[in-house]
Structures are given as structure tokens and as C-alpha cells.
Design an enzyme around this catalytic site. Structure first.
Site, PDB file in Angstrom:
ATOM      1  N   HIS A   1       0.864  -1.190   0.000  1.00 25.53           N
ATOM      2  CA  HIS A   1       0.000   0.000   0.000  1.00 25.53           C
ATOM      3  C   HIS A   1       0.897   1.235   0.000  1.00 25.53           C
ATOM      4  O   HIS A   1       1.321   1.714   1.044  1.00 25.53           O
ATOM      5  CB  HIS A   1      -0.920  -0.017   1.234  1.00 25.53           C
ATOM      6  CG  HIS A   1      -1.931   1.091   1.259  1.00 25.53           C
ATOM      7  ND1 HIS A   1      -3.245   0.904   1.599  1.00 25.53           N
ATOM      8  CD2 HIS A   1      -1.841   2.417   0.985  1.00 25.53           C
ATOM      9  CE1 HIS A   1      -3.906   2.044   1.540  1.00 25.53           C
ATOM     10  NE2 HIS A   1      -3.056   2.996   1.170  1.00 25.53           N
TER      11      HIS A   1
ATOM     12  N   HIS B   1       1.285   4.840  -2.391  1.00 29.57           N
ATOM     13  CA  HIS B   1       0.850   5.676  -3.520  1.00 29.57           C
ATOM     14  C   HIS B   1       2.062   6.314  -4.181  1.00 29.57           C
ATOM     15  O   HIS B   1       2.805   7.059  -3.527  1.00 29.57           O
ATOM     16  CB  HIS B   1      -0.104   6.763  -3.038  1.00 29.57           C
ATOM     17  CG  HIS B   1      -1.323   6.220  -2.344  1.00 29.57           C
ATOM     18  ND1 HIS B   1      -2.510   6.012  -3.003  1.00 29.57           N
ATOM     19  CD2 HIS B   1      -1.520   5.808  -1.067  1.00 29.57           C
ATOM     20  CE1 HIS B   1      -3.397   5.513  -2.151  1.00 29.57           C
ATOM     21  NE2 HIS B   1      -2.825   5.379  -0.968  1.00 29.57           N
TER      22      HIS B   1
ATOM     23  N   ARG C   1       3.256  16.486 -14.760  1.00 33.77           N
ATOM     24  CA  ARG C   1       2.603  16.857 -16.024  1.00 33.77           C
ATOM     25  C   ARG C   1       2.833  15.873 -17.156  1.00 33.77           C
ATOM     26  O   ARG C   1       1.954  15.655 -17.970  1.00 33.77           O
ATOM     27  CB  ARG C   1       3.067  18.249 -16.442  1.00 33.77           C
ATOM     28  CG  ARG C   1       2.610  19.302 -15.457  1.00 33.77           C
ATOM     29  CD  ARG C   1       3.114  20.688 -15.797  1.00 33.77           C
ATOM     30  NE  ARG C   1       2.999  21.565 -14.644  1.00 33.77           N
ATOM     31  CZ  ARG C   1       1.873  22.145 -14.248  1.00 33.77           C
ATOM     32  NH1 ARG C   1       0.754  21.934 -14.914  1.00 33.77           N
ATOM     33  NH2 ARG C   1       1.850  22.912 -13.181  1.00 33.77           N
TER      34      ARG C   1
ATOM     35  N   ASP D   1      -5.944   3.213  -8.814  1.00 33.78           N
ATOM     36  CA  ASP D   1      -6.875   3.756  -7.829  1.00 33.78           C
ATOM     37  C   ASP D   1      -7.835   4.755  -8.457  1.00 33.78           C
ATOM     38  O   ASP D   1      -7.398   5.693  -9.142  1.00 33.78           O
ATOM     39  CB  ASP D   1      -6.099   4.492  -6.727  1.00 33.78           C
ATOM     40  CG  ASP D   1      -5.834   3.614  -5.526  1.00 33.78           C
ATOM     41  OD1 ASP D   1      -6.043   2.394  -5.614  1.00 33.78           O
ATOM     42  OD2 ASP D   1      -5.429   4.165  -4.476  1.00 33.78           O
TER      43      ASP D   1
ATOM     44  N   GLY E   1      -9.246   8.403  -1.573  1.00 30.85           N
ATOM     45  CA  GLY E   1      -9.976   9.664  -1.423  1.00 30.85           C
ATOM     46  C   GLY E   1     -10.847   9.686  -0.179  1.00 30.85           C
ATOM     47  O   GLY E   1     -10.554   9.031   0.809  1.00 30.85           O
TER      48      GLY E   1
ATOM     49  N   HIS F   1      -9.584   1.553  -0.123  1.00 22.28           N
ATOM     50  CA  HIS F   1      -9.447   2.196   1.189  1.00 22.28           C
ATOM     51  C   HIS F   1     -10.827   2.163   1.856  1.00 22.28           C
ATOM     52  O   HIS F   1     -11.838   2.483   1.212  1.00 22.28           O
ATOM     53  CB  HIS F   1      -9.053   3.658   1.050  1.00 22.28           C
ATOM     54  CG  HIS F   1      -7.650   3.895   0.577  1.00 22.28           C
ATOM     55  ND1 HIS F   1      -7.209   3.527  -0.658  1.00 22.28           N
ATOM     56  CD2 HIS F   1      -6.597   4.494   1.193  1.00 22.28           C
ATOM     57  CE1 HIS F   1      -5.934   3.882  -0.782  1.00 22.28           C
ATOM     58  NE2 HIS F   1      -5.532   4.471   0.322  1.00 22.28           N
TER      59      HIS F   1
ATOM     60  N   GLU G   1     -10.811   4.071   7.304  1.00 23.86           N
ATOM     61  CA  GLU G   1      -9.610   4.831   7.688  1.00 23.86           C
ATOM     62  C   GLU G   1     -10.017   5.978   8.623  1.00 23.86           C
ATOM     63  O   GLU G   1      -9.474   6.116   9.708  1.00 23.86           O
ATOM     64  CB  GLU G   1      -8.932   5.375   6.419  1.00 23.86           C
ATOM     65  CG  GLU G   1      -7.734   6.275   6.673  1.00 23.86           C
ATOM     66  CD  GLU G   1      -7.161   6.867   5.375  1.00 23.86           C
ATOM     67  OE1 GLU G   1      -7.828   6.787   4.326  1.00 23.86           O
ATOM     68  OE2 GLU G   1      -6.051   7.429   5.446  1.00 23.86           O
TER      69      GLU G   1
ATOM     70  N   ASP H   1       2.251   3.956   2.847  1.00 29.48           N
ATOM     71  CA  ASP H   1       1.130   4.748   2.306  1.00 29.48           C
ATOM     72  C   ASP H   1       1.622   5.893   1.401  1.00 29.48           C
ATOM     73  O   ASP H   1       1.610   5.737   0.192  1.00 29.48           O
ATOM     74  CB  ASP H   1       0.246   5.270   3.448  1.00 29.48           C
ATOM     75  CG  ASP H   1      -1.144   5.663   2.994  1.00 29.48           C
ATOM     76  OD1 ASP H   1      -1.500   5.382   1.843  1.00 29.48           O
ATOM     77  OD2 ASP H   1      -1.904   6.253   3.803  1.00 29.48           O
TER      78      ASP H   1
HETATM   79  N1  HPA Z   1      -6.470   7.548   2.030  1.00 27.43           N
HETATM   80  C1  HPA Z   1      -7.284   8.049   1.103  1.00 27.43           C
HETATM   81  N2  HPA Z   1      -6.830   8.563  -0.023  1.00 27.43           N
HETATM   82  C2  HPA Z   1      -5.530   8.560  -0.240  1.00 27.43           C
HETATM   83  C3  HPA Z   1      -4.638   8.040   0.675  1.00 27.43           C
HETATM   84  C4  HPA Z   1      -5.136   7.503   1.860  1.00 27.43           C
HETATM   85  O1  HPA Z   1      -4.393   6.980   2.715  1.00 27.43           O
HETATM   86  N3  HPA Z   1      -3.392   8.202   0.171  1.00 27.43           N
HETATM   87  C5  HPA Z   1      -3.546   8.786  -1.029  1.00 27.43           C
HETATM   88  N4  HPA Z   1      -4.830   9.000  -1.289  1.00 27.43           N
HETATM   89 ZN    ZN Z   2      -3.519   5.009   0.972  1.00 26.86          ZN
END
Ligand code: HPA
Ligand code: ZN
Length: 317
Positions: free
Chosen positions: A17, A19, A65, A128, A160, A187, A190, A267
Site C-alpha cells: 500500500h 501511492h 505533467r 486507484d 480519497g 481504502h 480509515e 502509504d
Molecule cells: N487515504 C485516502 N486517499 C488517499 C490516501 C489515503 O491513505 N493516500 C492517497 N490517497
Molecule cells: Zn492510501
């Protein structure tokens, strides 16, 4: 470097996990933006709550970009992962944001894939969507993910603001993704509640991004344990976004003790000023995980992967 540091660094790990866009450090942003300063860029990585974090994340994506920019950040990330003995990664690409900005997702995906192929870290991708962009935009992400399912895209996720659109509104999107052979890793739970985790489970989620609110629901804890569904835990992220008020209040130890499968992750490492190694170290120093337990979590990071490592299954597991 202390012996303890070396231990966590040397542990063979996988990242499930992470990004890509949240891995861009301020130094790289300065390279990407003419006449910018490191101070300006660092100031952007300060926020006080989850929505502030999402804004900062969106701002970073606005600086990416060209496909070459994405290739550069992929190379930079994988150098850092290789240096931490990360052998395998499933990287989240915010495909929903790429499409929202009317950028070419095929061109960007080709660039990151080529960049990743040069790394010793084996990589597969999770595309995602963005929850608050709604089901139609998510369907476009799923369609692109399906197109590349034999070309390194292992999964479909949704990030998001989970409070904005319920998971059931995406039911047809999840169903399409699954039928296309994609794994499902949204996700949920959270910043909201345990019900949101139930909701994505109902849509076929195989791993849960965060899912820490499961701690509020003993029946959900049992369900995750009995069905072997892991939570992708990112401790530092949860503190930085305010999802959890303090380290002492973080449920990682309780989740683990309840028998829920756990994977540690970074993350958005640049935005949360952390690394995967730091997350293992934190689990040891603050939550009393023993070396044997952490080795088990490192094994989990390989065990719950969706794909990859075909050539070295025996060493990884
Ligand atoms: N949560 C929700 N959206 C996200 C996250 C996350 O941890 N990281 C990047 N976009
Ligand atoms: Zn995340």
C-alpha cells in the site's frame, strides 16, 4: 547506524500500500517546478487533518505533467525501496486523478512500467479511483485497469474521501473489475467507521486499505480473521492525517492480538515523512512487536500480494 536500524532495514519486505504520487519528496518537486524552492515545497507537506492531506496530495499530482515526470518519480521511489531491502511492491497509481486531469493514462502507465522494469524491485500496479469523483469516473479507471490486467496491473482500488460516496454505489464497477481478473483493494474504515469496511467486503474487497475502524466492531474483527482478509496498516499516516489522535491510541496491536492479518505499509512516505523501515521500527518501539512478530508481518507482506515473485516464491514465503 545502530544494530536495531540495520535489523529492520535488512528484513526482506514487500510494500502493498504505497501511492506513487505520495512518494515524491520536496527535492524532486523542486526539480519538476521551475523557480521553486525547497522551503515552498516542504511547506506544502504540512496539514492538520485528513481533508488537508487530500488537498496536499491533489496539489502534488498537479505538478506531475508528463509521462517523463511519472517515470522520474517511479525511479526515485524504487531506488529508495531497493535501499530498504524491499523486494516486491504493489504500487497505487492515482489513475482517477490522471483521467480527471485529462492526461493520457496509457502513456503515463507505459512510462512508469518501463521505469519500474529497470529496478531490482519487482513491481505490479493497482489503479486507484477517487471516491468523491463517483462511479462513472471509477468505471473509467476500472476499464483502463482491465485493459492492462496482463501487463502489470494486478488490482483496482478506491482512495480519497470515503465519507462521500457509499461503496454500494460502485457495485457495478467492482463487479466489472473482478470479472476482468483484477484484485480488489479499496481504502475503507480509515477515517469513517467499521460499517464502511463491511460495505467494501460486500463488494468483494480482498485487502482493506487501513481498515483501522474495524477495532470498533468485534464481529468484523472475527470476520477478517476467519476469512483471512488483511488490513494494510500505515501507522504514521494515521497520525499525520489525524485519523488516529495519538500513537498511544493506535489500534495496530489490538488488531494484531485479535488475530486480524496485518501488513505494514508506508502509504505516502514523502508526505508522511516515513519509510517502510520506519514503520517496522515504530511497531517495535511503540507497540512492543517482537522481532519474531515483525518477521511474521514481513512474511505477510509477501503472502498477501496479489501477483508477482513467480521466480522466487520459495525465498519469499
Ligand atoms: N487515504 C485516502 N486517499 C488517499 C490516501 C489515503 O491513505 N493516500 C492517497 N490517497
Ligand atoms: Zn492510501
Amino acid at each position: 547506524m545502530s544494530i536495531v536500524t540495520d535489523y529492520f532495514l535488512n528484513l526482506e519486505k514487500a510494500e502493498l500500500h504505497l501511492h506513487l504520487e505520495g512518494s515524491v519528496d520536496p527535492e524532486t518537486l523542486v526539480e519538476l517546478v521551475a523557480d521553486s524552492t525547497i522551503e515552498e515545497m516542504r511547506a506544502r507537506y504540512q496539514y492538520t487533518d485528513f481533508l488537508g492531506f487530500l488537498q496536499a496530495y491533489k496539489w502534488v499530482t498537479g505538478l506531475l505533467r508528463t509521462p517523463q515526470d511519472y517515470a522520474l518519480i517511479t525511479r526515485r521511489l524504487l531506488e529508495k525501496l531497493a535501499a530498504q531491502n524491499v523486494r516486491y511492491a504493489e504500487l497505487n497509481l492515482s489513475a482517477g486523478v490522471v483521467l480527471w486531469r485529462s492526461q493520457s493514462l496509457p502513456a503515463i502507465y507505459e512510462a512508469v512500467r518501463i521505469a519500474a522494469a529497470e529496478s531490482p524491485v519487482e513491481v505490479n500496479w493497482i489503479f486507484d479511483a477517487v471516491r468523491q469523483f463517483g462511479p462513472e469516473a471509477a468505471m473509467q479507471v476500472a476499464e483502463f485497469a482491465a485493459e492492462f490486467v496482463r501487463d502489470g496491473v494486478a488490482g483496482f482500488g478506491i482512495g480519497g474521501d470515503e465519507a462521500r460516496v457509499p461503496a454500494r454505489d460502485f457495485a457495478h464497477v467492482f463487479a466489472f473489475a473482478k470479472k476482468a481478473g483484477l484484485h480488489i483493494a479499496p481504502h475503507a474504515g480509515e477515517v469513517s467507521n467499521a460499517q464502511n469496511v463491511w460495505d467494501v467486503l460486500e463488494q468483494g474487497a480482498e485487502r482493506i486499505g487501513h481498515g483501522i475502524r474495524a477495532i470498533e466492531d468485534p464481529a468484523l474483527l472475527r470476520h477478517l480473521r476467519d476469512n483471512d482478509i488483511p488490513l494494510e496498516i500505515s501507522i504514521t499516516s494515521n497520525i499525520a492525517t489525524g485519523a488516529i489522535a495519538s500513537l498511544d491510541a493506535h489500534p495496530v496491536r489490538k488488531l494484531y492480538d485479535a488475530g486480524v492479518p496485518i501488513i505494514l505499509n508506508s502509504d505516502d512516505p514523502a508526505m508522511f515523512h516515513t519509510t517502510l523501515t520506519d514503520e517496522y521500527r515504530l511497531a517495535a518501539s511503540h507497540f512492543g512487536f517482537s522481532n519474531a512478530e515483525l518477521e511474521g508481518l514481513a512474511r505477510n507482506s509477501f503472502r498477501y500480494r496479489f501477483a508477482g515473485l513467480s521466480g522466487c516464491e520459495s525465498t519469499a514465503l
